[in-house]
Design a protein around this motif. Structure first.
Motif, short mmCIF file in Angstrom:
data_model
loop_
_atom_site.label_atom_id
_atom_site.label_comp_id
_atom_site.label_asym_id
_atom_site.label_seq_id
_atom_site.Cartn_x
_atom_site.Cartn_y
_atom_site.Cartn_z
N ASN A 121 56.35 18.47 38.71
CA ASN A 121 57.11 19.67 38.17
C ASN A 121 57.11 20.71 39.08
N PRO A 122 58.35 21.19 39.61
CA PRO A 122 58.37 22.44 40.45
C PRO A 122 57.99 23.57 39.83
N LEU A 123 57.85 23.65 38.27
CA LEU A 123 57.44 25.04 37.80
C LEU A 123 55.94 25.13 37.84
N ILE A 124 55.12 24.03 38.25
CA ILE A 124 53.82 24.31 38.63
C ILE A 124 53.47 24.96 39.78
N GLU A 125 54.41 24.71 40.72
CA GLU A 125 54.16 25.41 42.04
C GLU A 125 54.64 26.83 42.15
N LEU A 126 55.79 27.16 41.08
CA LEU A 126 56.38 28.37 41.04
C LEU A 126 55.27 29.12 40.10
N LYS A 127 54.60 28.66 39.01
CA LYS A 127 53.63 29.20 38.27
C LYS A 127 52.49 29.80 39.10
N SER A 128 52.17 29.05 39.91
CA SER A 128 50.77 29.22 40.79
C SER A 128 51.20 30.31 41.60
N LYS A 129 52.59 30.38 42.22
CA LYS A 129 53.02 31.51 43.07
C LYS A 129 52.82 32.87 42.45
N PHE A 130 53.40 32.65 41.44
CA PHE A 130 53.67 33.70 40.34
C PHE A 130 52.16 34.58 40.03
N ILE A 131 51.35 33.59 39.51
CA ILE A 131 49.99 34.13 39.44
C ILE A 131 49.46 34.70 40.51
N GLN A 132 49.32 33.92 41.58
CA GLN A 132 48.81 34.24 43.07
C GLN A 132 49.44 35.77 43.43
N ILE A 133 50.65 36.31 43.09
CA ILE A 133 51.31 37.31 43.49
C ILE A 133 50.58 38.28 42.64
N ILE A 134 50.66 38.21 41.38
CA ILE A 134 50.26 39.31 40.45
C ILE A 134 48.56 39.37 40.73
N ILE A 135 47.88 38.43 40.95
CA ILE A 135 46.28 38.86 41.18
C ILE A 135 46.40 39.44 42.49
N HIS A 136 47.20 39.30 43.53
CA HIS A 136 47.04 39.84 44.78
C HIS A 136 47.33 41.55 44.28
N GLU A 137 48.39 41.74 44.00
CA GLU A 137 48.86 43.10 43.54
C GLU A 137 47.74 43.93 42.66
N MET A 138 47.19 43.26 41.69
CA MET A 138 46.31 43.87 40.89
C MET A 138 44.87 44.07 41.55
N ALA A 139 44.58 43.20 42.55
CA ALA A 139 43.30 43.32 43.34
C ALA A 139 43.47 44.68 44.34
N ASN A 140 44.63 44.73 44.81
CA ASN A 140 44.92 45.93 45.47
C ASN A 140 44.63 47.32 44.88
N ILE A 141 45.05 47.07 43.48
CA ILE A 141 44.91 48.42 42.57
C ILE A 141 43.16 48.59 42.08
N GLN B 53 40.56 46.73 43.25
CA GLN B 53 39.50 46.75 44.51
C GLN B 53 38.17 46.66 43.95
N GLN B 54 37.18 47.58 43.83
CA GLN B 54 36.06 47.27 43.51
C GLN B 54 35.55 46.82 42.09
N GLU B 55 36.58 47.30 41.34
CA GLU B 55 36.54 47.21 39.91
C GLU B 55 36.94 45.81 39.49
N LEU B 56 37.48 45.05 40.40
CA LEU B 56 38.16 43.75 40.10
C LEU B 56 37.07 42.55 39.70
N ASN B 57 37.49 41.97 38.53
CA ASN B 57 36.67 40.99 38.03
C ASN B 57 37.70 39.72 38.03
N LEU B 58 37.40 39.09 39.24
CA LEU B 58 38.41 37.98 39.62
C LEU B 58 38.57 36.76 38.51
N ASP B 59 37.48 36.42 37.93
CA ASP B 59 37.49 35.41 36.81
C ASP B 59 38.10 35.71 35.65
N SER B 60 37.77 36.77 35.42
CA SER B 60 38.17 37.43 33.95
C SER B 60 39.74 37.57 34.19
N LEU B 61 40.33 37.97 35.41
CA LEU B 61 41.56 38.12 35.51
C LEU B 61 42.45 36.93 35.56
#
Length: 352
Positions: free
Chosen positions: A191-211, A213-221
């Protein structure tokens, strides 16, 4: 504005002393709950809900009180006019047939329109700095949202003699519209949406991590985003007809209120939340744009196999020529110099 002046005048007239304390919203405090209820105005019936009544004529600090239809405007006239015009044009846009089938009244309430328009126009049109890439992404975003991409569905409508079908030429299963372009499974069984979903989540995590930084709880996010995107793999386009916003709506360019709320809960404030969403949607659209360009390259190859040439496509788009004058006494027509008059001989003037 009116409420502020009224409060100031009450304090001044009564000579009372005011102490301000920060109270968390919805904390169970009686008067805080009352204030919350009074502050809420329904979208569907904004003038029928309980409202605080103020005798505006008794306010001596204000020289002029703007009013509309007997109601005191709590904004400047300029702000009110801008809001009215914005709402008028939004309603006109929503009432188009190509929009109303998937964005109706109930769904529109769940859309953050301010963020949606900002993701379509990430930079101001009045900006003195421009680039071809920026213009391409802006053009792609607008066409994607308005279903104006040259997909087989649209090409069949625009030039049916050349494009005789609207079925996807690659999967041969579904109509190729602005959503199927990104969900077509012709290249893979996954299903192509699986790849799009993964890309969408990856982008959001990356942008939130930039904000964060030290307070990031990756597993919870990741857990919160996985819960939010749990149904993003559903590819049935009929889902777009329902009230609940699905991933296909986000692909089209919609920013749901639920995504804004989730981002705010994670980041803790509106400013960072809006920044993350704008950047994430921008990068996600660039990803979609690259997929679109890849699809266009494949369509060009397919068109060559179907003997569809560029000059044929231009002929299909040519409109009927404008005639400068028409004589009602004879079939002789005076036309522009670049037109062949022979093709018009024998045509009754009443049909022109």
């Amino acid at each position: 504005m009116i409420l502020t002046y009224a409060a100031q005048q009450i304090i001044q007239d009564l000579g009372v002393q005011i102490s301000l304390f920060k109270v968390k919203a919805h904390s169970g405090v009686k008067f805080n709950e009352i204030a919350d209820r009074l502050a809420q105005v329904s979208i569907t019936s904004p003038f029928q809900d309980p409202r605080i009544s103020i005798n505006s004529s008794a306010l001596n600090q204000i020289k002029t009180i703007p009013m509309w239809n007997g109601l005191v405007l709590d904004y400047s006239i300029k702000t009110v006019i801008k809001k009215f015009n914005s709402e008028i044009w939004r309603q006109k846009w929503l009432r188009q047939n190509r929009i109303r089938w998937w964005i109706h009244t109930n769904k529109a309430k769940n859309i953050n329109w301010d963020m949606t328009w900002k993701t379509v126009h990430p930079s101001k049109i009045s900006s003195l700095i421009s680039s071809s890439n920026e213009a391409s992404i802006r053009r792609f975003s607008l066409k994607l949202l308005n279903d104006e991409l040259p997909t087989l569905s649209n090409l069949n409508k625009w030039n049916p003699s050349l494009y005789t079908t609207d079925i996807c030429p690659f999967c041969q299963l579904e109509i190729e519209n602005n959503i199927h372009v990104f969900t077509c499974s012709s290249q893979t069984d996954i299903n192509p949406l699986i790849e799009l979903k993964s890309k969408f989540i990856q982008i959001i995590i990356h942008e939130m991590a930039n904000i964060l930084q030290q307070e990031l709880n990756l597993d919870s996010l990741k857990k919160k985003l996985e819960i939010y995107t749990s149904d993003f793999e559903l590819r049935n386009q009929h889902l777009m007809e329902f009230d609940q916003i699905c991933f296909l709506d986000i692909i089209a360019g919609i920013v749901p209120n639920s995504l804004v709320t989730l981002s705010k809960d994670i980041l803790g404030n509106n400013k960072d939340s809006h920044l993350v969403i704008l950047r994430s949607m921008r990068k996600f659209k660039i990803h979609l744009f690259n997929l679109w360009k890849y699809r266009c390259d494949k369509v060009i190859i397919w068109e060559k196999s179907q003997n569809i040439k560029t000059k044929d496509k231009k002929v299909g788009r040519r409109r009927f020529p404008i005639l400068s004058t028409v004589s009602h006494d004879t079939t002789e027509l005076r036309v522009y110099d670049d037109l062949d008059i022979e093709q018009y001989k024998g045509i009754e003037t009443s049909y022109i």
